[in-house]
Motif scaffolding. Structure first.
Motif, short mmCIF file in Angstrom:
data_model
loop_
_atom_site.label_atom_id
_atom_site.label_comp_id
_atom_site.label_asym_id
_atom_site.label_seq_id
_atom_site.Cartn_x
_atom_site.Cartn_y
_atom_site.Cartn_z
N SER A 1 10.25 -9.01 0.47
CA SER A 1 9.30 -9.20 -0.78
C SER A 1 10.17 -9.74 -1.96
O SER A 1 11.40 -9.56 -2.14
N ALA A 2 9.54 -10.55 -2.81
CA ALA A 2 10.21 -11.01 -3.97
C ALA A 2 10.40 -10.23 -5.04
O ALA A 2 11.45 -10.49 -5.98
N TRP A 3 9.74 -9.12 -4.94
CA TRP A 3 10.24 -7.76 -5.91
C TRP A 3 11.47 -7.08 -5.24
O TRP A 3 10.99 -6.44 -4.12
N PRO A 4 12.61 -7.00 -5.63
CA PRO A 4 13.42 -6.27 -4.84
C PRO A 4 13.45 -4.71 -4.71
O PRO A 4 14.19 -4.25 -3.93
N ARG A 5 12.60 -4.19 -5.49
CA ARG A 5 12.42 -2.89 -5.62
C ARG A 5 11.21 -2.43 -4.71
O ARG A 5 11.00 -1.15 -4.76
N LEU A 6 10.38 -3.23 -4.08
CA LEU A 6 9.17 -2.65 -3.36
C LEU A 6 9.67 -2.24 -2.17
O LEU A 6 9.11 -1.14 -1.93
N TYR A 7 10.70 -2.30 -1.54
CA TYR A 7 11.32 -1.57 -0.45
C TYR A 7 11.39 -0.17 -0.78
O TYR A 7 11.27 1.03 0.01
N LEU A 8 12.21 0.23 -2.00
CA LEU A 8 12.49 1.29 -2.48
C LEU A 8 11.41 2.25 -2.62
O LEU A 8 11.17 3.22 -2.27
N VAL A 9 10.36 1.68 -3.56
CA VAL A 9 9.25 2.45 -3.96
C VAL A 9 8.50 2.72 -2.84
O VAL A 9 7.80 3.92 -2.45
N VAL A 10 8.30 1.78 -1.75
CA VAL A 10 7.41 2.29 -0.56
C VAL A 10 8.24 3.34 0.43
O VAL A 10 7.67 4.38 0.81
N LEU A 11 9.64 3.38 0.53
CA LEU A 11 10.27 4.26 1.27
C LEU A 11 10.26 5.41 0.75
O LEU A 11 10.13 6.55 1.32
N MET A 12 10.31 5.58 -0.58
CA MET A 12 10.14 6.86 -1.52
C MET A 12 8.75 7.51 -1.34
O MET A 12 8.92 8.78 -1.23
N ALA A 13 7.71 6.66 -1.22
CA ALA A 13 6.39 7.33 -1.15
C ALA A 13 6.37 7.73 0.13
O ALA A 13 5.61 8.91 0.34
N ILE A 14 6.67 7.10 1.23
CA ILE A 14 6.58 7.46 2.66
C ILE A 14 7.42 8.90 2.94
O ILE A 14 7.05 9.94 3.42
N THR A 15 8.79 9.12 2.17
CA THR A 15 9.47 10.21 2.43
C THR A 15 9.26 11.35 1.46
O THR A 15 9.78 12.39 1.94
N THR A 16 8.67 11.09 0.35
CA THR A 16 8.32 12.14 -0.65
C THR A 16 6.72 12.59 -0.76
O THR A 16 6.54 13.69 -1.25
#
Length: 218
Positions: free
Chosen positions: A140-155
């Motif tokens: 993604s062009a937004w560098p934090r998309l991977y992080l927010v999705v990973l946090m949503a999945i794992t928390t």
């Protein structure tokens, strides 16, 4: 009503991005009526109209840059109708607190029964779907998309809870994030797994312990 909605939205700081659109529909139906004069019967008729008509959806702009709306072929579900009622109820609450209405005024929405809501469909991503989702997020062009999705999945945290996180809410030593404003109003702690911690460290400011900056700023 129309003037009250304008004042309310000018002061609105909530997270509901549909609030203005839903109140605009109430204005369309009864905007010329004085707010204080709205009755239970008025709100009842409005809810009946909302439940019977097909909703409008945004379909782009015309040649003069005016918005185009089209009717969907399906009617509004119970949960959607309840959000229209909630938006109007919030307007009355704000109006009383800010003396737009007398403090003793009773909102007509209090006597309207909410519509039954379906439980919805619960579906979990399988391993392949989850891997492809995260891989797409990395690109993604937004560098934090991977992080927010990973946090949503794992928390299991909600979108609004994650997007409202400030750096000072994180304890990067203990691997925890504190949610102060949850849907139920309770304080909750999220446990952050190692891959999430590694991603967070990439973006953490030097004053992360005290910073009020949003973790997922745009």
């Amino acid at each position: 009503l129309e003037e009250a909605v304008s004042l309310y939205m000018a002061a609105y700081t909530g997270r509901d991005t549909t609030r203005e659109q839903r109140l605009a529909v109430w204005v369309r139906m009864m905007g010329d009526n004085p707010l204080q004069a709205l009755t239970i019967e008025d709100v009842d008729r409005g809810m009946a109209l909302l439940s019977s008509e097909a909703p409008r959806v945004y379909a782009g702009l015309d040649a003069d840059d005016n918005p185009i709306f089209k009717r969907k072929g399906i009617k509004r579900c119970g949960s959607t109708l309840n959000r229209y009622l909630t938006a109007l109820a919030a307007l009355f609450t704000w109006a009383r607190k800010n003396r737009v209405l007398p403090r003793t005024h009773e909102s007509p929405t209090r006597h309207i029964d909410k519509m039954p809501e379906g439980r919805g469909r619960v579906r979990y991503l399988n391993d392949d779907e989850r891997s492809r989702l995260l891989e797409a997020c990395r690109k993604s062009a937004w560098p934090r998309l991977y992080l927010v999705v990973l946090m949503a999945i794992t928390t299991g945290a909600r979108k609004g809870e994650l997007l409202g996180l400030q750096w000072k809410d994180l304890d990067l030593d203990r691997g925890e994030a504190i949610l102060h404003d949850t849907k139920n109003g309770d304080r909750r702690i999220l446990v952050l797994i190692e891959p999430v911690m590694q991603e967070l460290i990439k973006f953490a400011p030097t004053d992360a312990r005290t910073s009020q900056a949003l973790v997922f700023r745009s």
